[in-house]
Every structure is written in C-alpha cells, then in structure tokens.
Design a protein around this motif. Sequence first.
Motif, short mmCIF file in Angstrom:
data_model
loop_
_atom_site.label_atom_id
_atom_site.label_comp_id
_atom_site.label_asym_id
_atom_site.label_seq_id
_atom_site.Cartn_x
_atom_site.Cartn_y
_atom_site.Cartn_z
N PHE A 1 -69.46 22.18 -75.55
CA PHE A 1 -68.52 21.70 -74.75
C PHE A 1 -68.36 20.22 -75.30
O PHE A 1 -69.56 19.38 -75.55
CB PHE A 1 -68.66 21.77 -73.64
CG PHE A 1 -68.59 23.24 -72.77
CD1 PHE A 1 -67.30 23.53 -72.51
CD2 PHE A 1 -69.52 23.95 -72.77
CE1 PHE A 1 -66.94 25.02 -71.63
CE2 PHE A 1 -69.39 25.32 -72.08
CZ PHE A 1 -68.10 25.64 -72.03
N THR A 2 -67.25 19.58 -75.52
CA THR A 2 -67.13 18.25 -76.11
C THR A 2 -65.89 17.51 -75.30
O THR A 2 -65.12 18.03 -74.84
CB THR A 2 -66.70 18.26 -77.71
OG1 THR A 2 -67.44 19.00 -78.57
CG2 THR A 2 -66.59 16.88 -78.27
N CYS A 3 -66.40 16.18 -75.09
CA CYS A 3 -65.56 15.31 -74.22
C CYS A 3 -64.30 15.22 -74.81
O CYS A 3 -64.10 14.93 -75.98
CB CYS A 3 -65.97 13.96 -74.03
SG CYS A 3 -65.06 12.91 -73.10
N VAL A 4 -63.11 15.65 -74.33
CA VAL A 4 -61.62 15.42 -74.86
C VAL A 4 -61.31 14.00 -75.02
O VAL A 4 -60.87 13.73 -76.22
CB VAL A 4 -60.70 16.22 -73.92
CG1 VAL A 4 -59.06 15.87 -74.38
CG2 VAL A 4 -60.73 17.59 -73.91
N ASN A 5 -61.49 13.14 -74.03
CA ASN A 5 -61.36 11.67 -74.56
C ASN A 5 -61.99 10.97 -75.63
O ASN A 5 -61.34 10.05 -76.34
CB ASN A 5 -61.54 10.88 -73.08
CG ASN A 5 -60.43 11.24 -72.00
OD1 ASN A 5 -59.61 12.07 -72.35
ND2 ASN A 5 -60.68 10.75 -70.78
N ARG A 6 -63.21 11.47 -75.73
CA ARG A 6 -63.77 11.03 -76.84
C ARG A 6 -63.11 11.43 -78.10
O ARG A 6 -63.24 10.87 -79.23
CB ARG A 6 -65.27 11.57 -76.70
CG ARG A 6 -66.27 11.23 -77.97
CD ARG A 6 -66.59 9.57 -78.20
NE ARG A 6 -67.02 9.27 -79.56
CZ ARG A 6 -67.39 8.19 -79.89
NH1 ARG A 6 -67.14 7.04 -79.02
NH2 ARG A 6 -68.22 7.95 -80.72
N LEU A 7 -62.97 12.64 -78.23
CA LEU A 7 -62.12 13.34 -79.58
C LEU A 7 -60.90 12.70 -79.76
O LEU A 7 -60.57 12.14 -80.86
CB LEU A 7 -62.16 14.81 -79.38
CG LEU A 7 -63.31 15.76 -79.49
CD1 LEU A 7 -62.87 17.22 -79.00
CD2 LEU A 7 -63.80 15.54 -80.68
N ARG A 8 -59.96 12.28 -78.68
CA ARG A 8 -58.78 11.88 -78.85
C ARG A 8 -58.48 10.43 -78.98
O ARG A 8 -57.88 9.90 -80.06
CB ARG A 8 -57.91 12.40 -77.66
CG ARG A 8 -57.52 13.73 -77.60
CD ARG A 8 -56.63 14.02 -76.37
NE ARG A 8 -56.53 15.30 -76.07
CZ ARG A 8 -55.77 15.98 -75.00
NH1 ARG A 8 -55.49 15.30 -74.21
NH2 ARG A 8 -55.69 17.38 -75.15
#
Length: 507
Positions: free
Chosen positions: A329-336
């Motif tokens: 599970f990965t943070c969406v805001n970190r990726l974007r």
Amino acid sequence: MTAPARATRARSIPRAVIYVRQSLYREESVSLELQETSCREYCVRNGYTVVDVIPDPGISGRKWDKRPGIQKVLAMVDAGQVDRVIVWRWARLSRKGVHQHIAIDRVERVGAVVESSTEPFDTKTAGGQFGRDVMLAAATFESNQKGEQWREAHERRRRLGLPATGGQRYGYIRRIEGGNEWYEPNLDTAEILEWMYDAYIEGKGFAAIGRDLNARGVPNIRGSRWTQTSVAAVLDSGFGAGFLARAEYRGEKQISVPIGEREWLTGAQDPIIDEEKWSAYLSARHARTHMAPRTVNPRHPLSGLMRCGDEACGRGPMNRRKIGKHYTFTCVNRLRFGAGEPCNVMEVRVIEHLMAWLAELADDVGIAARTAREVRRAQLRVRSDADAARAELAGIDKELVELTRQLVAGRVPEMAYDAARDQLMAKRSDVERRVALAEQASVEPEQEPQELARDLLRVWDVLPVLRRREMLAQLIAHVEVTPGEPDSAGRGRRHASIRVVPKWESQ
C-alpha cells in the motif's frame, strides 16, 4: 464593376443559416427535406445567400441543451458569420417560452434576425413582434398540452397496473390481444433475472453481474451486451418483484427519483421474486448507495479504507500496488505530488495487524464493553447531525415554496426563477445526501462489535471480497499508516507503523 464595388455588394447581401428540426411527435414530424426546401425558396425570394443548413433530427423541441444544431446556429450568430436565421415555422426554434426568448435575444443582440419561411412577420414593427410572439406562445401551449396528455396516458396505464411507457420488460413477455395488454413471466429469462437479484444481494456489483452475463452470452432485452447502467435499470425498476414506481414531476417535467425515495405501486404483472428477496435487494442497494465507486466492486477488502498518517502529504489515501512479487500500500499524494515522506507498507503486514486487532476485539470482554459505550455515544452524535440536516432541509423547502409564490405573483422573471430554483435544488440534494448518510450511520448495528469481529474472523477466507469490505466498514473507519523514522545508522527508514482506527472513534 470594379473589385471594391463587387466586394461592397457581396457584403450587402444578407447571409442566412437555415435551421431545421424534426419533431419526435409523429403527427407533426415534417421531414427535414421539406423544411429545407421551403426555407431555401424563402431565401431566394428575399435575396439571401445560404451559408449553411444545420439540422437537429428527431430531437424534442423542449430539449434545449441536447440540441447541438441550435447551439451551433447561435455560435455562428455570436461569431458574426450570419445575418439571418431561417426556420420553417416558429415552433422549430423551441417549444419552451424561456428558450425561445433566449434564442431571439442572442440573435438580435448582434444585429441579426430570426425569420420564418411559412409564418413571416416584419419583426421591426410592433405588430410583427406581436404576431411572432403569438406564434411562439402557441407553440409553447401546444407543447404543454401534449405533455399533459402524455402524463394522463401514463397515469391511466399505471392505474391499470401497467408500466407507463409500455414496451418489453426483461424477464417477461408482453401480450396484447383484443385491446387488452398484460405481462407474463418468460421462462427463458425469469430465472436469469432472479439470479441477478441473488448475485447483487450476495455481494456482486452491477458491473460484475453484467460481465458474468456477457461472458455467458446472455443478451439484454435489446439483444445487446449488458452494461453497469442496464443491469441497474432492470433491477431498480422493481418490475420483477411485481411493482411499478410512481412517476414524479417537477412542473410538467418528469424527473428521476433515487430508488430509496420512490413510491412503489402494485403492478398487474406476476412477480418473479418474492417480497423478502426484494426487501433484501433494497437493503443492499441502500447500503452501497453511499459507498465510494471503488468500494462497490472492490478488489480488496481494504479498498478505500487505507490512509496515510503523514500530515505533510495531507493524510491522503493509499493505493494497493504490486512491486516485484509482493503487494504494497502506497500513499497516493506522495506518488502524484511528491508530498510528505515516503510511505509504503507490505500488504501482508497490514492484514496481520488487522487480524490481530480483530482477534483482540473479539476476545477481550473489557474492550467489548468500552466499544459498546463508544458506539452509543457516536450514535447520539450522528442522530444530532441528522436532526440538524432535516431542519435545514425543511428550510430549503420553505424557500422553494416562497420562490414559487413570487413567480406566480409576477415578482420574479422566469429565467431568474429557474436559476434560483436550480441552486436550491442542488443544495437540497446535498442536504438529502447528508440526511441519508446520517440515518445510515445512526442505524444500530445488527451485531455488537465483539460478535461481528468474531464472525468476520471465522469466515474471512470464504467470504466474497465485497462482504468482507462491508463487515469491516461497520467496525473500522480506516487503517492509518505512518512513515517510519530514519534509521540511526543511515541505512534507510524503520518500518511504517500501522493503526486501526475504529468506527466509533472517528464519529
């Protein structure tokens, strides 16, 4: 003749665009070719140059925003490309008063003119404007009269226990003999319809049901492939349960009503599913109405429930991703956006932590007692929110009543009324959703949290994903993952921390 003289003469010849619309009503459905011929002859008689012919084939005169032709005509007028808009009859322009005047105002505001080839008026004079307005009013009157006739016909059919619009219904055969009409179950499709209800109740979403039917080569009522929308329309209609939905109107316009707000009438058709199954469907439908789209057909029991705990990224959602052979599970805001600290956690760690939390909740009597008290306090807070939302809803309804009175009294123009009403109705829809969410949250759980956790642990491996997701949503608000601190040895970061946030703590 010199070139400048020829150019001046060319510019003096009015440029005309012909607009033709074919009505949906058979008795007044004049062909586009006939309308165009009449308009072209009119342009020749008046010395106009036709620059374009724009059709709106088979579109109701009351549907303004769904008529690309009339919108294109008005865009040409705004751009200064034409001087005349030619219609066969004034009724072709629109059958709704407010739209008629909007179109004429937009055309005349830039110095152009709307003219009719069969109902000509000199609109530069008061008498001509009056004659034009009489024809426009007559078109509006005829449209409203037809709307009333259609409504009366629909209501008569419903009084007979028949669907308002006739036509085929999935799971049934339509019979018409000797002026009588009725529907009888179709043995070939009735079992499929019952399976569709069972599948939804057991956890499948509309899209998944459609995929299963398409994979088996089962067509819909039109012989086409099923879609999420077509599955929902069949099941929501209630026809297979022996019901009809009462039509609701806003003015003369029939409006769509959410399934949870419909009034159900008993139809003349024999039901394919019993009332118990229909009630189970409505309960499941209500429970999923307020779920995010990704949780209606979730691929994972924690879909929509994972959240990053890093304030720097805004505590954004976390998505499940496959990295190598493992899922994380990965943070969406970190990726974007690159916000916050790197936040990743192995799926297997989250599931282990969740199972341990459920086991502790299921086994610890002290925890069960505390959670029960917290649940009761949360229920009181939610009920208070629901009461406040209902009061706000009542206030909006009063504003709508007063606005209608102002319109009837002539104190508010129709266009201003429409704009204010649309704003209030949009606000009302938002408040209605708040009421529905609050009422849903205020329903006492069928099981105590301790008992629900125990059942969930016992059947976790055999439950469908959606059912696991629904049961978890009764217990937890979300699972929060906080990035680990940097390792003192400079070898990276420590493991992220995981915390299950119970439902009763977040309300």
